[in-house]
Motif scaffolding. Structure first.
Motif, short mmCIF file in Angstrom:
data_model
loop_
_atom_site.label_atom_id
_atom_site.label_comp_id
_atom_site.label_asym_id
_atom_site.label_seq_id
_atom_site.Cartn_x
_atom_site.Cartn_y
_atom_site.Cartn_z
N GLN A 34 -7.76 -10.88 -17.80
CA GLN A 34 -7.77 -12.17 -17.10
C GLN A 34 -6.48 -12.45 -16.34
O GLN A 34 -5.87 -13.51 -16.48
N LEU A 35 -6.05 -11.49 -15.53
CA LEU A 35 -4.94 -11.77 -14.63
C LEU A 35 -5.43 -12.72 -13.54
O LEU A 35 -6.63 -12.81 -13.26
N PRO A 36 -4.52 -13.46 -12.89
CA PRO A 36 -4.94 -14.47 -11.90
C PRO A 36 -5.86 -13.92 -10.83
O PRO A 36 -5.60 -12.85 -10.26
N GLY A 37 -6.95 -14.64 -10.58
CA GLY A 37 -7.85 -14.29 -9.51
C GLY A 37 -8.69 -13.05 -9.75
O GLY A 37 -9.43 -12.62 -8.88
N GLY A 38 -8.55 -12.45 -10.94
CA GLY A 38 -9.31 -11.25 -11.23
C GLY A 38 -8.65 -9.96 -10.78
O GLY A 38 -9.30 -8.91 -10.73
N ILE A 39 -7.35 -9.99 -10.45
CA ILE A 39 -6.65 -8.76 -10.10
C ILE A 39 -6.56 -7.87 -11.34
O ILE A 39 -6.62 -8.34 -12.48
N LYS A 40 -6.41 -6.55 -11.13
CA LYS A 40 -6.44 -5.59 -12.21
C LYS A 40 -5.17 -4.74 -12.24
O LYS A 40 -4.49 -4.58 -11.22
N LYS A 90 -3.76 -4.63 -8.32
CA LYS A 90 -4.50 -4.68 -7.06
C LYS A 90 -5.86 -5.32 -7.32
O LYS A 90 -6.29 -5.44 -8.48
N GLY A 91 -6.51 -5.73 -6.24
CA GLY A 91 -7.83 -6.32 -6.38
C GLY A 91 -8.47 -6.57 -5.04
O GLY A 91 -7.82 -6.50 -4.00
N SER A 92 -9.75 -6.83 -5.05
CA SER A 92 -10.49 -7.21 -3.86
C SER A 92 -11.34 -8.42 -4.17
O SER A 92 -11.69 -8.66 -5.34
N ASP A 93 -11.63 -9.21 -3.14
CA ASP A 93 -12.34 -10.48 -3.33
C ASP A 93 -11.68 -11.31 -4.42
O ASP A 93 -12.33 -11.79 -5.36
N VAL A 94 -10.38 -11.49 -4.28
CA VAL A 94 -9.57 -12.19 -5.27
C VAL A 94 -9.63 -13.68 -5.01
O VAL A 94 -9.30 -14.16 -3.91
N LYS A 95 -10.03 -14.45 -6.01
CA LYS A 95 -10.16 -15.89 -5.85
C LYS A 95 -8.84 -16.58 -6.15
O LYS A 95 -8.30 -16.45 -7.26
N LEU A 96 -8.34 -17.30 -5.16
CA LEU A 96 -7.13 -18.08 -5.34
C LEU A 96 -7.44 -19.45 -5.90
O LEU A 96 -6.61 -20.09 -6.54
N ALA A 97 -8.63 -19.96 -5.63
CA ALA A 97 -9.05 -21.28 -6.08
C ALA A 97 -10.55 -21.36 -5.98
O ALA A 97 -11.19 -20.59 -5.27
N GLY A 98 -11.11 -22.32 -6.69
CA GLY A 98 -12.55 -22.56 -6.62
C GLY A 98 -13.31 -21.80 -7.67
O GLY A 98 -12.79 -21.00 -8.41
#
Length: 245
Positions: free
Chosen positions: A215-221, A237-245
């Motif tokens: 559970q790193l911020p925004g779903g980064i791995k 790194k990550g893709s389609d990372v949610k900053l909010a919402g």
């Protein structure tokens, strides 16, 4: 000529006002985004948000930001073990192609890369710090982690053989890797504990350990990791990372 000079002056003034308005707007947006991210991720402190690119207002009009940098101090990451967390220092992420909704309630980055550090004293909590029997009359425990050079971790093992504690720790160089969202530490060679014969599997129960980080911020791995002077340095790194919402 007089009219041309006046026109040029007006252009300069209007250009200056636009720059001022643009910088005021981006500063306001950064503060709002930082507060939103703090609430969304339940952070202990407000993160740093830096919206790159100029002008900002034209990016807003397009509904997408080119580059957003986020910095989080002392992030408590879940470990998936009884609600326990591990502190991650100086987590930074560079978000590219950030699209946001019309009411600004949500934002998603197409890609993200970043770095973080886990201090050795934090990672040490994962290792077996209580004396554990590894052979008849032999107990051992990990008492310290440090930089071993060349990307390796130096693991200090304290041992007691037939009731006598070894005068100093035995040091083992270990490789640190990332696998399935876990930071894994594995000894390159097994330590000699007072010359006592010890099965490899038993001693590796002490020297080898792993720490899940969820559970790193925004779903980064987690991506890569290596030993450094102050702790293990992690690439994320990550893709389609949610900053909010």
């Amino acid at each position: 000529m007089r009219a041309l000079r006046i026109l040029l002056i007006l252009v300069v003034i209007l250009g200056g006002l636009f720059v001022i308005a643009d910088r005021v707007a981006v500063h306001f947006a950064e503060n709002e985004a930082a507060d939103k991210l703090r609430n969304t991720e339940n952070l202990a402190s407000t993160p740093d948000v830096n919206i790159k690119g100029f002008p900002f207002l034209t990016q807003v009009a397009s509904g997408s930001l080119d580059d957003v940098q986020v910095g989080i101090k002392n992030y408590e990451a879940a470990t998936g073990t009884g609600g326990r967390t591990i502190r991650i220092d100086d987590l930074t992420a560079d978000m590219k192609g950030v699209d946001f909704s019309g009411d600004y309630s949500s934002a998603t980055a197409s890609a993200a890369t970043g770095t973080a550090t886990i201090a050795y004293d934090e990672l040490l909590k994962t290792a077996k710090s209580q004396p554990t029997q590894v052979a008849p009359g032999v107990t051992a425990r990990v008492v310290g982690l440090s930089d071993g050079g060349n990307g390796k971790i130096k693991v200090a093992v304290d041992a007691t053989v037939l009731g006598t504690r070894l005068p100093k720790p035995v040091y083992v160089l270990s490789t640190v890797t990332v696998e399935n969202d876990k930071v894994k530490v594995q000894a390159d060679a097994l330590p000699k504990l007072g010359g006592a014969p010890i099965a490899e599997g038993r001693i590796r129960e002490i020297t080898d350990f792993q720490q899940a980080i969820d559970q790193l911020p925004g779903g980064i791995k987690l991506d890569k990791v290596q030993a450094a002077p102050d702790g293990v340095e992690i690439s994320v790194k990550g893709s389609d990372v949610k900053l909010a919402g």
